[in-house]
Design an enzyme around this catalytic site. Structure first.
Site, short mmCIF file in Angstrom:
data_model
loop_
_atom_site.label_atom_id
_atom_site.label_comp_id
_atom_site.label_asym_id
_atom_site.label_seq_id
_atom_site.Cartn_x
_atom_site.Cartn_y
_atom_site.Cartn_z
N HIS A 28 85.59 85.19 129.77
CA HIS A 28 86.54 84.19 129.27
C HIS A 28 86.68 84.31 127.76
O HIS A 28 85.84 83.81 127.02
CB HIS A 28 86.06 82.78 129.63
CG HIS A 28 85.87 82.57 131.10
ND1 HIS A 28 84.81 83.09 131.80
CD2 HIS A 28 86.64 81.91 132.02
CE1 HIS A 28 84.92 82.75 133.08
NE2 HIS A 28 86.00 82.04 133.24
N PRO A 115 77.90 75.63 135.57
CA PRO A 115 78.31 74.57 136.50
C PRO A 115 78.78 73.37 135.67
O PRO A 115 78.01 72.80 134.89
CB PRO A 115 77.01 74.28 137.26
CG PRO A 115 76.24 75.58 137.20
CD PRO A 115 76.54 76.10 135.81
N LEU A 116 80.03 73.02 135.80
CA LEU A 116 80.64 72.11 134.82
C LEU A 116 80.03 70.71 134.87
O LEU A 116 79.59 70.23 135.91
CB LEU A 116 82.15 72.07 135.02
CG LEU A 116 82.84 73.39 134.64
CD1 LEU A 116 84.30 73.40 135.05
CD2 LEU A 116 82.71 73.68 133.15
N ASP A 155 87.83 70.23 129.19
CA ASP A 155 88.40 69.33 130.19
C ASP A 155 87.64 69.40 131.51
O ASP A 155 87.47 68.38 132.19
CB ASP A 155 89.87 69.70 130.43
CG ASP A 155 90.73 69.35 129.23
OD1 ASP A 155 90.78 68.15 128.88
OD2 ASP A 155 91.34 70.25 128.64
N GLY A 156 87.20 70.60 131.87
CA GLY A 156 86.48 70.75 133.13
C GLY A 156 85.27 69.84 133.19
O GLY A 156 85.05 69.14 134.20
N ILE A 187 94.28 73.21 128.83
CA ILE A 187 94.40 74.28 129.83
C ILE A 187 93.17 74.28 130.73
O ILE A 187 92.04 74.19 130.23
CB ILE A 187 94.50 75.66 129.12
CG1 ILE A 187 95.81 75.81 128.36
CG2 ILE A 187 94.34 76.82 130.12
CD1 ILE A 187 97.03 75.95 129.21
N HIS A 260 92.55 82.46 129.58
CA HIS A 260 91.37 81.66 129.93
C HIS A 260 90.26 82.51 130.55
O HIS A 260 89.14 82.54 130.05
CB HIS A 260 91.74 80.53 130.90
CG HIS A 260 90.56 79.80 131.45
ND1 HIS A 260 89.95 78.78 130.79
CD2 HIS A 260 89.84 79.98 132.59
CE1 HIS A 260 88.90 78.35 131.48
NE2 HIS A 260 88.82 79.06 132.59
N ARG A 355 55.06 55.75 148.91
CA ARG A 355 55.76 55.31 147.69
C ARG A 355 54.84 54.41 146.86
O ARG A 355 54.89 54.40 145.63
CB ARG A 355 57.07 54.60 148.01
CG ARG A 355 56.94 53.34 148.83
CD ARG A 355 58.28 52.59 148.93
NE ARG A 355 58.19 51.52 149.90
CZ ARG A 355 58.95 50.43 149.88
NH1 ARG A 355 59.87 50.28 148.94
NH2 ARG A 355 58.81 49.50 150.79
N GLU A 414 72.69 59.21 140.20
CA GLU A 414 71.70 60.21 140.62
C GLU A 414 71.97 61.57 139.99
O GLU A 414 71.03 62.25 139.54
CB GLU A 414 71.69 60.36 142.15
CG GLU A 414 71.29 59.08 142.89
CD GLU A 414 72.44 58.12 143.10
OE1 GLU A 414 73.60 58.46 142.74
OE2 GLU A 414 72.22 57.01 143.61
N HIS A 465 61.63 56.60 150.71
CA HIS A 465 62.43 56.33 151.90
C HIS A 465 62.82 57.66 152.54
O HIS A 465 63.99 57.99 152.71
CB HIS A 465 63.65 55.47 151.55
CG HIS A 465 63.28 54.09 151.06
ND1 HIS A 465 62.54 53.89 149.91
CD2 HIS A 465 63.53 52.85 151.57
CE1 HIS A 465 62.35 52.59 149.73
NE2 HIS A 465 62.92 51.94 150.72
N ASP A 473 68.34 50.56 157.23
CA ASP A 473 69.48 51.04 156.44
C ASP A 473 70.31 52.07 157.20
O ASP A 473 71.49 52.27 156.90
CB ASP A 473 69.01 51.63 155.10
CG ASP A 473 68.88 50.56 154.02
OD1 ASP A 473 69.35 49.42 154.25
OD2 ASP A 473 68.31 50.85 152.95
N HIS A 477 71.57 56.52 155.23
CA HIS A 477 70.48 56.59 154.25
C HIS A 477 69.30 57.44 154.72
O HIS A 477 68.37 57.64 153.96
CB HIS A 477 69.98 55.17 153.92
CG HIS A 477 70.93 54.35 153.10
ND1 HIS A 477 72.26 54.19 153.42
CD2 HIS A 477 70.75 53.66 151.93
CE1 HIS A 477 72.84 53.42 152.51
NE2 HIS A 477 71.96 53.09 151.61
#
Lengths: 676, 676
Positions: A28, A115-116, A155-156, A187, A260, A355, A414, A465, A473, A477
């Site tokens: 690019h 990875p955007l 922008d991505g 662009i 690009h 937990r 998350e 969980h 749930d 879930h």
């Protein structure tokens, strides 16, 4: 700063980036050419030492639009990082130091991007870590930490939800040490951003609590960029500097989508070089005065580090306790005997949900590990991640905590949380960062989780969980595919402890890990303390938890299904099938054990059946038959749900008997035995 | 509307919701009690027929904060959907019709919600579908479609990135038919939203292009809510009505976190009932006049449907072509012979990348299937999803398309895209929706993908760049764990076609599916047309693609590794090991074949080795040994990367030989043979 050398330097970046992409015939060029002036402006005022890319008080730079990495590699080369012209020439070639997207491990690359949305979210984590670090160690006269985190994004990144999550939190946290540049070039791959992205980006950021600065002509107006940076440094909010750039500036196709993601044509590069006074016949040429100019900046950074080292020496004398602690952290060491704080359990001890066992571990660990920071994605009372007396990481103005607080309130974010804990881990200073949510919703953060593994960030997911055992749930879930998914990610520990000792072992491995992240899958429901478990055994990742003489069947299980399998083994023994039970709380750790040990746990000649209440995929490397759940779960009381799916001692024993009968008389080898 | 009956009806909803959660001793009473007036206001002006929940022009209601489902179930019961008082009494119990979160399949539930952020994003999809449907079929005097989509969401949804993505796109698309309610109750599980979520939510939505309406007191001011709805219906933008509510309104703990996720205490429910004139001794009581009142609304909806049916009858006469097409779609049928448009290939035909083969299929299919709508997350020129002559789905004012357009520009919003195509699919009218990105980035949408499978939305993912074969972009973009992950999701087809015939078969199965979504993993690089393939064989999900007499070894592969395996088989034959090759383009479809057919493909007595350039997890159900890639990939030219990992005919043959030697003399059974 002389205008001439500045222009020459910027054009050198542009030409070099074009050369790099052209030689690779892949990559690019457009964004590097457009963002060269901003990159120049940022790097010439940053504090860093290319000879020691790990200096803790360096300014950080994150290229969130990682596909523009020809820009980053060019900068790193020009400033004198260990990235040679030959490295630039082997851009995007196998085994090069200059892969298609920037990866942790390349000197000067802070985080892996491409990875955007990840990079800007990592940058939020880097800024959180700096704020916590400064609040923890700075003293009057001893500003050990004052670095900024700079980030370029396009922008991505801004379309990605992960960035929205992290940037909203950054606004809430008033991270004034974060300065991001929005490359507003209009662009993206589908063409103009008009086709899908017409929101008011900076307006949105303002609503998150960011300050906005504008540079209308970032193709040429370096002074304006520098001025915006100076202003951004002074605010108490995260800053976004919107730079209007022309993608592929200088190219005959500047401003168009065609620059690009494809190399510039040969004659285009020629005109570029002619226009800017470079020899059109030559490639990969850097004027010596450009090297000299940039190296001076680097030397100033090296001097700043030397100053810092002196300051830190004095600090250690004046504040011996904090100094020693910090020196230890900077060496990447854990305090001696830290793991001794973790509890061990005896068979008579009460049954406890894992937990809850995890809560105990976190409480003990945080008391001895100042580097342990983390929190939950708005499930604190369910994940049980907040220890008694915890201080929240919050701006003081909120009255809810301060920056020396180690407990993070991530909100229901998350994916952002996953990227942020990666950023905290990438800061250095031995930060051990964790994030918490239900196991099923770690999947929302899949994009960040695989980057933890790829980038060797030893972050920890407290994933409670962990099965249909969560009960009411229901299937929305209840994880089914989740462990199969995570176990298939390279370089990831996926612990599912069966009791207290295994939970302590999981934390020992997770905290002491330097290159491998961990997911800790923890139960909502109570689990009995097993008579055959110990921390030491569990540290091997897998072991025989229920031994019998002359076993004719082995059940292999994890978590809540280990005690269930032991109950089933007793039923099977009554039926004349002596049955051993193996617990494998973590595949990754077990796989690293010596072959003879592993074979002693899962030997030849005995049928082995896996027992786990989720997808059976992935279990065949340890077992010949599989009792699992290859369908979605159900809503109901935990006991009812287990019964519905026949996950009872009787249900397990029935399938164990079928397995025993099926393989009777067959000459079985252990699944561990493979041809290659 | 009498004020008395209105108040009584609203309080009935509140009391019933409290009873439901109390009896289950599990669930969320607070949000239902707070949102009851808004729910009342929305449902009393909605158009729907509980006796036919599938009427195409019904207004849609989505409860994005699905944990508040006691509210939804109560409404559905009160309005006369097929949900009895007994169903309400068995809330959250095993095998009930009222699970812990709303699931598709319950009469009146439009989409499955609970995982936060999904519902509002589904609602965007429902609104897109309505706009497309109306633009396609409405005629002057024949307004066949004018329904609205209503959605309730809370702070949790607004923190999720998936919602940010979908709502930004909704603003761009100017979806005036979407009316959402933001339940601004300031409470989430961690306590006050002040701890993590202090952004200006409605301000942000405005920047996305939404209209905002405010109801300062939605606990009591039903008229204000109704007025806001009336205004929202008139704008040409998506609307958000911010309702300030008190969580657990009426409870002694109203406004506090304690009413969010736990039942009200007994004496609290008693005072609630006493306060509002209900018998405190009785539970699950609905005053007859409340039933009567709500049933009248439902009857009006039934009458509206009857009117609509007449209109549609007249429509079919006046516009026989569109009428017949629409009637077919409403029957859920595909046009006769539709699959005949798909190409078949001969061995002599040119090698073509399967993403390109997919482009041909999409082009042919869209010409005969008006219900096929979809697009790419800003990777159109890479995914090759836009057919020649496509019209973009865009508001006319953009000049870029119109609402009858079938090609969607999703922007870089994979998770939002996943939830939106679920919503389009949920609209009905046989919509076949697809989304496209690189295979690796389908993982960003994991949360939506598992809900496609759970909710039986037969959506299609066009997932190109399906392996390390994408080359230079490197490990950040190369899927490793991805297929193992997706294959472990119940009810999901994961096609990885090896050539043109298999690609056509994949589209036949994906398009004709009514309950199972599909991921189509497609190559960037060219794949030869195989002499052993046919559409018919591939429709079985797995078949022998390279047959040999007396095979001593079987290689089983997918996609680009099928031709590689055939080349390896030829080398192995030269070494005296006759080797067959099996292609399994889709595990899900193959698993559904008769046992004897499957066993003819993967028989007893022959060692079977899988060949696929990604994680080997999950392959053991078909093979005894596995050649894969249990590490991250590498950046380089495709051929170099394959060679680096030894994925060459020689590399495969070498491991094939090792497998053959390893199992020589052993009495092997097919992995398909299992004890249970």
């Amino acid at each position: 700063m002389s205008q001439d050398i500045q222009t020459k330097a910027i054009n050198t970046i542009r030409v070099l980036a074009a050369d790099i992409v052209a030689k690779a015939n892949s990559g690019h060029p457009g964004a590097p050419m457009g963002m060269a002036p901003a990159a120049h402006a940022v790097y010439t005022q940053m504090k860093f030492n290319p000879k020691n890319p790990h200096w803790i008080n360096r300014d950080r730079f994150v290229l969130s639009n990682g596909h523009a990495c020809a820009l980053l590699y060019t900068l790193l080369h020009l400033f004198g990082y260990d990235l040679t012209m030959d490295d630039l020439k082997s851009f995007r070639q196998i085994n090069s130091k200059t892969p298609g997207h920037p990866e942790v491990g390349i000197p000067g690359v802070e985080v892996t991007t491409g990875p955007l949305g990840q990079g800007i979210s990592n940058a939020v984590g880097l800024a959180i870590a700096q704020a916590n670090f400064a609040a923890t160690y700075n003293k009057p006269g001893y500003t050990l930490s004052d670095n900024y985190t700079y980030c370029f994004f396009g922008d991505g990144c801004m379309m990605e939800g992960v960035a929205s999550e992290a940037m909203s939190l950054a606004g809430h946290l008033q991270l004034g040490n974060l300065i991001a540049f929005y490359d507003d070039n209009k662009i993206s791959i589908d063409g103009s951003t008009e086709v899908a992205f017409t929101e008011d980006v900076c307006g949105r950021l303002e609503k998150y609590g960011w300050d906005i600065f504008e540079v209308p002509d970032a193709d040429t107006d370096v002074a304006a960029i520098s001025e915006a940076i100076a202003k951004a440094k002074k605010t108490n909010k995260p800053s976004c500097i919107r730079i209007r750039t022309t993608i592929g500036y200088g190219s005959l196709n500047a401003g168009s989508h065609s620059v690009h993601g494809a190399p510039l044509k040969k004659d285009d590069i020629i005109q570029l070089k002619e226009k800017w006074g470079f020899d059109p016949e030559k490639s990969f040429v850097v004027p010596q005065e450009v090297y000299d100019f940039y190296h001076k900046i680097s030397e100033a950074g090296a001097a700043a580090e030397a100053e810092w080292n002196k300051l830190f020496e004095a600090y250690q004398k004046e504040f011996p306790k904090e100094g020693a602690e910090l020196a230890r952290r900077l060496r990447g060491e854990l305090p001696e005997g830290w793991q001794n704080v973790l509890p061990t359990y005896q068979p008579g001890d009460a049954a406890v949900a894992s937990r809850k066992l995890s809560e105990v571990c976190l409480g003990k660990l945080q008391a001895v590990l100042p580097e342990l920071v983390g929190g939950s994605a708005d499930l604190t009372p369910s994940n049980l991640t907040r220890w008694s007396g915890a201080i929240d990481f919050q701006p003081e103005s909120t009255g809810l905590g301060n920056y020396s607080g180690k407990y993070l309130r991530f909100g229901v974010r998350e994916h952002g949380m996953g990227a942020i804990i990666n950023g905290i881990s990438a800061y250095g200073a031995n930060y051990k960062s964790f994030g918490a949510t239900f196991l099923n919703f770690v999947s929302y953060a899949s994009g960040a989780l695989r980057l933890s593994a790829l980038s060797h960030h030893p972050v920890i997911w407290v994933a409670t969980h962990d099965s249909i055992g969560l009960g009411e749930d229901g299937p929305t879930h209840q994880p089914i595919e989740t462990l199969a998914h995570f176990r298939a990610i390279p370089n990831l520990m996926v612990w599912r402890p069966a009791d207290g000792n295994e939970t302590s072992a999981a934390y020992i491995k997770a905290i002491s890990s330097t290159k491998t992240p961990s997911v800790l899958a923890l139960s909502r429901q109570n689990l009995p303390q097993l008579s055959g478990s110990s921390v030491e055994k569990a540290l091997k990742g897998g072991y025989v938890v229920h031994e019998v003489d002359n076993a004719k069947l082995i059940l292999v299980a994890t978590g809540s299904e280990v005690s269930l399998s032991i109950d089933a083994a007793k039923l099977l023994a009554e039926k004349g099938i002596p049955t051993a039970v193996v617990s494998i709380p973590d595949f990754f750790t077990f796989d690293q054990q010596p072959a003879d040990y592993k074979l002693s746990v899962l030997p030849d000649g005995v049928p082995i059946m896996s027992v786990e209440v989720m997808a059976t995929s992935g279990w065949a490397k340890y077992a010949h038959a599989h009792f699992g759940l290859n369908r979605f779960g159900a809503s109901g009381k935990t006991a009812d749900v287990y019964k519905f799916f026949d996950f009872t001692p009787e249900g397990v024993a029935k399938r164990g008997e079928q397995t025993f009968e099926f393989f009777k008389g067959k000459n079985l080898i252990s699944p561990l035995q493979t041809p290659f």
